[in-house]
Design an enzyme around this catalytic site. Structure first.
Site, PDB file in Angstrom:
ATOM      1  N   ASN A  18      77.119 -39.294 -68.509  1.00 40.40           N
ATOM      2  CA  ASN A  18      75.800 -38.608 -67.595  1.00 40.40           C
ATOM      3  C   ASN A  18      74.722 -39.106 -68.667  1.00 40.40           C
ATOM      4  O   ASN A  18      74.456 -37.241 -69.531  1.00 40.40           O
ATOM      5  CB  ASN A  18      75.876 -36.900 -66.873  1.00 40.40           C
ATOM      6  CG  ASN A  18      74.887 -36.725 -66.496  1.00 40.40           C
ATOM      7  OD1 ASN A  18      74.136 -37.336 -66.459  1.00 40.40           O
ATOM      8  ND2 ASN A  18      74.568 -35.777 -66.550  1.00 40.40           N
ATOM      9  N   TRP A  19      74.161 -39.809 -68.616  1.00 38.64           N
ATOM     10  CA  TRP A  19      72.867 -40.343 -69.660  1.00 38.64           C
ATOM     11  C   TRP A  19      71.714 -39.154 -69.346  1.00 38.64           C
ATOM     12  O   TRP A  19      70.728 -38.862 -70.199  1.00 38.64           O
ATOM     13  CB  TRP A  19      72.194 -41.557 -69.906  1.00 38.64           C
ATOM     14  CG  TRP A  19      73.307 -42.042 -70.597  1.00 38.64           C
ATOM     15  CD1 TRP A  19      73.990 -41.788 -71.250  1.00 38.64           C
ATOM     16  CD2 TRP A  19      73.234 -43.611 -70.771  1.00 38.64           C
ATOM     17  NE1 TRP A  19      75.221 -43.191 -71.694  1.00 38.64           N
ATOM     18  CE2 TRP A  19      74.315 -43.891 -71.394  1.00 38.64           C
ATOM     19  CE3 TRP A  19      72.440 -44.860 -69.664  1.00 38.64           C
ATOM     20  CZ2 TRP A  19      74.711 -45.883 -71.333  1.00 38.64           C
ATOM     21  CZ3 TRP A  19      72.983 -45.697 -70.377  1.00 38.64           C
ATOM     22  CH2 TRP A  19      73.614 -46.319 -71.203  1.00 38.64           C
ATOM     23  N   LYS A  20      71.722 -38.288 -68.523  1.00 37.36           N
ATOM     24  CA  LYS A  20      70.363 -37.898 -68.393  1.00 37.36           C
ATOM     25  C   LYS A  20      68.996 -38.813 -67.906  1.00 37.36           C
ATOM     26  O   LYS A  20      69.018 -39.683 -67.123  1.00 37.36           O
ATOM     27  CB  LYS A  20      70.435 -35.968 -68.543  1.00 37.36           C
ATOM     28  CG  LYS A  20      71.734 -35.516 -68.430  1.00 37.36           C
ATOM     29  CD  LYS A  20      71.729 -34.449 -69.249  1.00 37.36           C
ATOM     30  CE  LYS A  20      73.398 -33.464 -69.350  1.00 37.36           C
ATOM     31  NZ  LYS A  20      73.388 -32.031 -69.569  1.00 37.36           N
ATOM     32  N   HIS A  60      75.143 -30.810 -60.368  1.00 35.95           N
ATOM     33  CA  HIS A  60      74.748 -30.827 -61.468  1.00 35.95           C
ATOM     34  C   HIS A  60      74.226 -29.425 -61.707  1.00 35.95           C
ATOM     35  O   HIS A  60      72.858 -29.174 -60.718  1.00 35.95           O
ATOM     36  CB  HIS A  60      73.948 -32.286 -62.024  1.00 35.95           C
ATOM     37  CG  HIS A  60      74.154 -31.458 -64.236  1.00 35.95           C
ATOM     38  ND1 HIS A  60      73.153 -30.764 -64.319  1.00 35.95           N
ATOM     39  CD2 HIS A  60      74.738 -31.863 -64.595  1.00 35.95           C
ATOM     40  CE1 HIS A  60      74.459 -30.746 -66.030  1.00 35.95           C
ATOM     41  NE2 HIS A  60      75.406 -31.718 -65.820  1.00 35.95           N
ATOM     42  N   GLU A 117      72.026 -28.460 -63.471  1.00 34.34           N
ATOM     43  CA  GLU A 117      70.388 -28.773 -63.487  1.00 34.34           C
ATOM     44  C   GLU A 117      69.834 -29.141 -62.542  1.00 34.34           C
ATOM     45  O   GLU A 117      68.170 -28.609 -62.615  1.00 34.34           O
ATOM     46  CB  GLU A 117      70.459 -30.353 -65.007  1.00 34.34           C
ATOM     47  CG  GLU A 117      70.628 -29.343 -66.246  1.00 34.34           C
ATOM     48  CD  GLU A 117      70.910 -30.879 -67.571  1.00 34.34           C
ATOM     49  OE1 GLU A 117      70.979 -30.571 -68.390  1.00 34.34           O
ATOM     50  OE2 GLU A 117      71.001 -32.065 -66.946  1.00 34.34           O
ATOM     51  N   GLU A 168      81.908 -27.506 -64.583  1.00 39.69           N
ATOM     52  CA  GLU A 168      80.792 -27.507 -66.100  1.00 39.69           C
ATOM     53  C   GLU A 168      80.316 -25.647 -66.416  1.00 39.69           C
ATOM     54  O   GLU A 168      79.341 -25.345 -65.006  1.00 39.69           O
ATOM     55  CB  GLU A 168      79.437 -28.703 -66.165  1.00 39.69           C
ATOM     56  CG  GLU A 168      79.853 -29.921 -65.777  1.00 39.69           C
ATOM     57  CD  GLU A 168      78.611 -30.713 -65.891  1.00 39.69           C
ATOM     58  OE1 GLU A 168      78.968 -30.923 -67.013  1.00 39.69           O
ATOM     59  OE2 GLU A 168      77.559 -30.622 -65.244  1.00 39.69           O
ATOM     60  N   GLY A 192      75.459 -28.191 -73.598  1.00 33.34           N
ATOM     61  CA  GLY A 192      74.300 -28.504 -74.181  1.00 33.34           C
ATOM     62  C   GLY A 192      74.247 -27.625 -75.642  1.00 33.34           C
ATOM     63  O   GLY A 192      73.083 -27.676 -75.963  1.00 33.34           O
ATOM     64  N   SER A 205      79.893 -29.247 -73.066  1.00 30.24           N
ATOM     65  CA  SER A 205      79.965 -29.938 -74.698  1.00 30.24           C
ATOM     66  C   SER A 205      80.768 -30.555 -75.468  1.00 30.24           C
ATOM     67  O   SER A 205      81.780 -30.309 -76.146  1.00 30.24           O
ATOM     68  CB  SER A 205      79.988 -28.500 -75.759  1.00 30.24           C
ATOM     69  OG  SER A 205      78.654 -27.640 -75.610  1.00 30.24           O
ATOM     70  N   GLY A 246      77.826 -35.463 -71.411  1.00 29.26           N
ATOM     71  CA  GLY A 246      76.447 -35.618 -72.116  1.00 29.26           C
ATOM     72  C   GLY A 246      76.041 -36.112 -73.781  1.00 29.26           C
ATOM     73  O   GLY A 246      76.140 -37.023 -73.006  1.00 29.26           O
ATOM     74  N   GLY A 247      75.664 -35.082 -73.709  1.00 29.28           N
ATOM     75  CA  GLY A 247      74.802 -35.560 -75.288  1.00 29.28           C
ATOM     76  C   GLY A 247      75.456 -36.921 -75.617  1.00 29.28           C
ATOM     77  O   GLY A 247      75.025 -37.606 -76.353  1.00 29.28           O
TER      78      GLY A 247
END
Length: 241
Positions: free
Chosen positions: A9-11, A96, A98, A165, A171, A204, A225-226
């Site tokens: 997921n590049w957000k 999600h 967010e 999640e 994150g 994470s 994610g990251g």
């Protein structure tokens, strides 16, 4: 058989140029990826078309990060399922944390988006999970049960992926211990009509913990994610041992 789905997921990261640069560094690593693993990239809307053209007939599948429940209409800033399928998108992330935290997503709107995705032939990735406060108050199980009960009304569980999640792990660098993630994902599975739904862990996920995560019997993949933003990092996750 439950399918293994590893999704990045590049957000809100990567321009079109940056997304193509990512592919140049990433694609060669897939030569060692077992065929039964599904590799998915959830890119920003502006990247999807150019990625689709460069991934034509490739084993990497594309995901959007959101979808509206209507086919068309006066919904400024939203995107419909047909707009996504037209450019080769196969998956879409729904609910999600967010989206829930910053943009007013509720279990009811999540449910509408899930059904809209399925009507268009997309496979939704439904995100569920608890905050740190909810976990400390012993509310994890009841919260997730409620998210599933409300979110999955009239949803086809034959075309569905779920991502657990824990919000406190997204994150933050704090990963839910693998046995605990496995326990919660087992709880999620016990709430489903279809025991073959693939259930991912997200929060994470990194190259140095993916092997332990994927060794857990209930976990069928990861929503990353990251660590999905760098080709070598995401490749190591996709090619977990």
């Amino acid at each position: 058989m439950r399918k293994i789905v590893i999704a990045g997921n590049w957000k809100m990261y990567k321009t079109q140029a940056e997304s193509l640069e990512f592919l140049q560094g990433f694609m060669s690593h897939l030569e060692e990826t077992p065929q039964e693993r599904e590799v998915v990239i959830a890119a920003p809307f502006t990247d999807l078309s150019i990625l689709s053209k460069n991934l034509h007939n490739n084993r990497v599948l594309l995901s959007a990060q959101n979808i509206h429940w209507e086919q068309e209409g006066a919904y400024t800033g939203e995107i419909s399922g047909s707009m996504l399928t037209e450019i080769g998108v196969r998956y879409v992330i729904v609910g999600h944390s967010e989206r829930r935290q910053y943009f007013g997503e509720t279990d009811e709107t999540v449910n509408r988006r899930l059904k809209a995705a399925q009507r268009c032939g997309l496979t939704p990735i439904l995100c569920v999970g608890e905050s740190k406060e909810q976990r400390e108050n012993g509310e994890t199980e009841s919260l997730i049960t409620t998210q599933l009960k409300k979110g999955l009304v009239d949803v086809d569980q034959q075309n569905l992926v779920i991502a657990y999640e824990p919000i406190w792990a997204i994150g933050t660098g704090d990963t839910c211990d693998s046995p605990e993630a496995n326990r919660v994902i087992g709880l999620i599975r016990s709430q489903l009509k279809n025991p073959h739904v693939s259930i991912q862990y997200g929060g994470s996920v990194k190259p140095n913990n993916i092997d332990e995560i994927m060794a857990q019997p209930e976990i069928d993949g990861a929503l990353v994610g990251g660590a999905s933003l760098e080709p070598e990092s995401f490749a190591r996750i996709v090619n977990y041992k």
